[in-house]
Scaffold this motif. Structure first.
Motif, mmCIF file in Angstrom:
data_model
loop_
_atom_site.group_PDB
_atom_site.id
_atom_site.type_symbol
_atom_site.label_atom_id
_atom_site.label_comp_id
_atom_site.label_asym_id
_atom_site.label_seq_id
_atom_site.Cartn_x
_atom_site.Cartn_y
_atom_site.Cartn_z
ATOM 1 N N GLN A 77 0.807 -1.209 0.000
ATOM 2 C CA GLN A 77 0.000 0.000 0.000
ATOM 3 C C GLN A 77 0.844 1.266 0.000
ATOM 4 N N CYS A 78 2.127 1.112 -0.298
ATOM 5 C CA CYS A 78 3.046 2.259 -0.310
ATOM 6 C C CYS A 78 3.722 2.384 -1.668
ATOM 7 N N THR A 79 4.231 3.561 -1.915
ATOM 8 C CA THR A 79 5.068 3.795 -3.079
ATOM 9 C C THR A 79 6.444 4.203 -2.556
ATOM 10 N N TYR A 80 7.483 3.824 -3.273
ATOM 11 C CA TYR A 80 8.856 4.033 -2.810
ATOM 12 C C TYR A 80 9.647 4.752 -3.888
ATOM 13 N N PHE A 81 10.411 5.737 -3.491
ATOM 14 C CA PHE A 81 11.249 6.440 -4.449
ATOM 15 C C PHE A 81 12.368 7.160 -3.709
#
Length: 196
Positions: free
Chosen positions: A155-159
């Protein structure tokens, strides 16, 4: 209207064709208790007050717009606004209004998280929750470390964040919108298939 308060069957639109809907929304904070105001993960919510399908004739459209915008002004509340959405039903238009407000606030929160890290000179990987744009406040050395630290990593986005690649509010909004479609599985060849 009938005695039961339902529209007669001949007036019900069974063919869900897109139309323009006018929505009166109240963007006043929905939380009322002090405890809810102090919660760090608290998100403001938009309350939809009224939805009406836009008239077909231009003269009627203007009269309709004037009447509804006048109602907003007469209410004396700065939190009321008159918005337009292309939707297939009253409920769909209300849903679009709520979703737009939630996405705007999530993007605002995401850009604040990024700015906080950049102002402190931080570099590294950040995990952003897709639903609300929030973060755990940590910077990680790489993608795997950021993903492993999350309770619900899907449920997360990573960058990676860096002063050389700043994020604008608009970029955050587009990214969260895309990731939300990706999370719901409604992307076909990079294009969302849902109506939201």
């Amino acid at each position: 209207m009938t005695a039961l308060g339902h529209a007669p069957a001949y007036r019900v639109d069974l063919v869900k064709t897109p139309a323009v809907y006018l929505v009166i929304a109240d963007d006043r904070d929905a939380f009322t208790t002090k405890a809810e105001h102090r919660r760090p993960d608290r998100l403001p919510k938009r309350r939809v007050v009224y939805v009406e399908r836009q008239a077909e004739h231009p003269v009627e459209q203007k009269a309709q717009w004037d009447e509804l915008s006048g109602s907003c002004l007469d209410a004396g509340s700065e939190s009321l606004s008159l918005l337009t959405y292309t939707a297939v039903s009253h409920a769909h238009a209300a849903s679009l209004a709520r979703r737009e407000y939630a996405l705007f606030n999530a993007a605002l929160r995401m850009s604040e998280v990024i700015d906080t890290h950049l102002q402190s000179g931080g570099r590294g990987w950040v995990a952003i929750r897709i639903q609300d744009g929030g973060s755990d406040g940590e910077l990680y050395s790489d993608y795997d470390a950021a993903r492993a630290a999350q309770q619900h990593p899907e449920q997360c986005t990573y960058f990676q964040i860096s002063p050389q690649a700043p994020w604008t509010h608009r970029m955050c909004e587009e990214h969260l919108k895309f990731m939300s479609h990706l999370l719901h599985g409604c992307l076909v060849y990079g294009t969302p298939t849902c109506r939201y």
